[in-house]
Design an enzyme around this catalytic site. Structure first.
Site, PDB file in Angstrom:
ATOM      1  CE  LYS B 124      -3.509  -2.595   2.262  1.00  0.00           C
ATOM      2  NZ  LYS B 124      -4.108  -3.204   1.103  1.00  0.00           N
ATOM      3  CD  GLU B 208      -2.431   7.392   4.444  1.00  0.00           C
ATOM      4  OE1 GLU B 208      -2.539   6.831   3.235  1.00  0.00           O
ATOM      5  OE2 GLU B 208      -3.668   7.024   5.025  1.00  0.00           O
ATOM      6  CG  HIS B 243      -9.199   1.216  11.742  1.00  0.00           C
ATOM      7  ND1 HIS B 243      -9.084   2.659  11.514  1.00  0.00           N
ATOM      8  CD2 HIS B 243      -8.258   0.871  12.758  1.00  0.00           C
ATOM      9  CE1 HIS B 243      -8.439   2.934  12.771  1.00  0.00           C
ATOM     10  NE2 HIS B 243      -7.858   2.104  13.275  1.00  0.00           N
ATOM     11  NE  ARG B 300      -9.978  -7.911  -0.716  1.00  0.00           N
ATOM     12  CZ  ARG B 300     -10.865  -6.995  -0.083  1.00  0.00           C
ATOM     13  NH1 ARG B 300     -12.290  -7.313  -0.340  1.00  0.00           N
ATOM     14  NH2 ARG B 300     -10.405  -5.930   0.858  1.00  0.00           N
TER      15      ARG B 300
END
Lengths: 74, 456
Positions: B124, B208, B243, B300
């Site tokens: 990621k 992040e 999350h 996916r």
């Protein structure tokens, strides 16, 4: 001296043990991590004292309510 | 619904379990495709086994779930059963490029993107850099590996607290941590690293910028092997705990047409830029000012794909199979005209307040059925819900003319559901759907925490 037993809050598998017998623990210390339903659940101490007995080992399966450890409070 | 021109795919191995295995098995049945299920030793009499034409045990492992991660074992089952294609579902090996590659090398089509496309988005941290290069906005964050980096504290300061630590190879909310300030940095990195290592075999992490009051909006795309890519609009997925999503809806409420046009265009730019094929999702964070930032790509089928099917009328699993068989898309962008509003809740075996897992015997299970109600379930009354697997046991999807009718219908469906023996999050769903913030559409990723916080 009183002692309290901490039981497994859920069915799962012990994947991390952060304490050893004889360690002093305080409220909020992370004691063990139980994996259940693909989640890692950190179990924290609600007591201050000495870890007098560790009844679980890494990779062990536990059922909800199984005794995991004993803390002797002063 | 029968497709006559699916010459190449006549038999499919569904390399998954639970509700998503059942979803794909049902699609096979409706398309006239023979199906093969797999199961672990504790699932011999599971619904997926009952629904499939054939079933084989996954390779034996001490932990039953690990059999679903055995690439060679699963491909060997596919070869033995003589399947033309493998559907990976979601989770497990669905985003593992080695599984896609091994399938193809065994002469079995993989129902998903090519291995190199999965690979390009699998890390990621690297995916963020790739999409930034394509002109898609990303949040400020670290770009290189944090491993051994001496100035992590300075990098976190430069981003500005709060920051979030994420596992580069992660998914399913595992290895994520919010870091409110520098004093929590090292502990959060340690926890994220060990969780990521256990789950993904990698402790590659990145930081992040964390935006608390954000919304999570994702765009469904579909591409074929001939360079055609379309989007099927957005899904709003901000109701989350740990999350992980709990409630999804489409269209996203309080989302303007210009926001919708911009976010879907960004997803198409990304999909074309990386040569995307098959069904996939680009996930974005929308900040309180309405600006959006790319988070990650799910290469996916998503858990929540069904709400898009209900508003667009297209069956995404059928489209996945057609694309995998080499057919060009027979849908163009202008064919995608969503109708009405759709809503999904995920039924999880967990305490509705603490969200702690609640495995056990499901002694009763009955969800109302009716027009505009779709239930995707992997369980029946009498099934044992195991602590070895994810807590998601079923999804309830609603389609109605407008948002408020969809919410009402979901509420009455949930109130009339009979689920006994284990705790589920149904009471949470009712509370969430009844909440003012959900009703007026202004909720953010904070909603679950706001609704379950102990009264102060």
């Amino acid at each position: 001296m009183a002692s309290v037993t901490m039981n497994a809050p859920m069915t799962g598998r012990i994947i991390e043990i952060n304490v050893a017998e004889g360690d002093s623990v305080t409220v909020g210390d992370m004691l063990v991590v139980i994996e259940s339903m693909k989640m890692e659940n950190e179990v924290f101490s609600q007591h201050e004292g000495t870890l007098s007995k560790l009844m679980v080992a890494d990779d062990q399966n536990v059922s909800e309510g199984d005794p995991m450890l004993e803390i002797t409070t002063d | 619904m029968t497709i006559n021109n699916l010459r190449k795919i006549q038999k499919i191995l569904v390399a998954n379990r639970g509700e998503i295995a059942c979803r794909v098995l049902r699609a096979c049945k409706s398309l006239g495709i023979r199906s093969v299920a797999v199961y672990s030793r504790i699932e011999k009499s599971s619904l997926q086994v009952e629904m499939a034409d054939e079933a084989y045990p996954v390779p034996e492992h001490e932990m039953p779930g690990y059999g679903y991660l055995d690439i060679d074992g699963l491909v060997a089952i596919g070869a033995k059963a003589g399947v033309d294609a493998i559907h990976p579902g979601y989770g497990f090996l669905s985003e593992n490029p080695n599984f896609a590659r091994a399938s193809v090398e065994a002469g079995i089509a993989f129902i998903g993107p090519p291995a190199e496309v999965i690979s390009s988005m699998a890390n990621k941290r690297e995916a963020r850099e790739t999409l930034r290069g394509l002109g898609v906005p990303v949040l400020s964050g670290t770009s290189g590996s944090l491993d051994g980096s001496a100035d992590i504290e300075e990098q976190a300061q430069a981003i500005g607290y709060p920051v979030m630590v994420k596992a580069s190879e992660g998914g399913g909310g595992i290895g994520l941590g919010i870091i409110p300030g520098p004093e929590r940095l090292s502990r959060a990195l340690r926890r994220a690293g060990s969780a990521s290592n256990r789950a993904f075999g990698s402790d590659d992490l990145y930081l992040e910028k964390y935006i608390p009051d954000a919304r999570h909006v994702e765009v469904q795309v579909l591409g074929d092997k001939h360079g055609n890519v379309i989007h099927l609009f957005e899904r709003e997925c901000s109701v989350q705990r740990r999350h992980q999503k709990l409630i999804e809806e489409t269209p996203a409420p309080l989302f303007s047409n210009s926001q919708r046009a911009a976010i879907t265009e960004a997803a198409l730019t990304a999909a074309r830029g990386i040569g995307y094929q098959n069904a996939g999702t680009f996930e974005f964070l929308v900040d309180p000012d309405g600006k959006f930032y790319f988070l990650e790509t799910n290469t996916r089928l998503q858990v929540e794909h069904g709400i898009t099917e209900m508003t667009t009328g297209f069956d995404l699993v059928e489209q996945q199979i057609r694309v995998a068989s080499g057919e060009p898309l027979d849908i163009t962008q202008s064919d995608i005209r969503p109708q009405g509003h759709s809503l999904e809740v995920r039924i999880c075996a967990e305490d509705p307040d603490s969200f702690l897992p609640s495995p056990g015997l499901l002694s009763d299970w009955s969800i109302p059925s009716g027009d505009g109600i779709r239930v995707e379930s992997g369980v029946r009354a009498g099934d044992e819900v195991s602590s070895y697997f994810d807590p998601l046991i079923a999804k309830i999807l609603i389609h109605a003319d407008d948002r408020s009718a969809a919410i009402d219908k979901m509420l009455s469906t949930l109130r009339n559901a009979r689920i006994e023996g284990i705790k589920t999050n149904v009471p949470f769903h009712i509370k969430a759907l009844e909440s003012e913030r959900f009703q007026d559409g202004s909720y953010t990723t904070q909603l679950a925490a706001q609704l379950t916080a102990p009264p102060s």
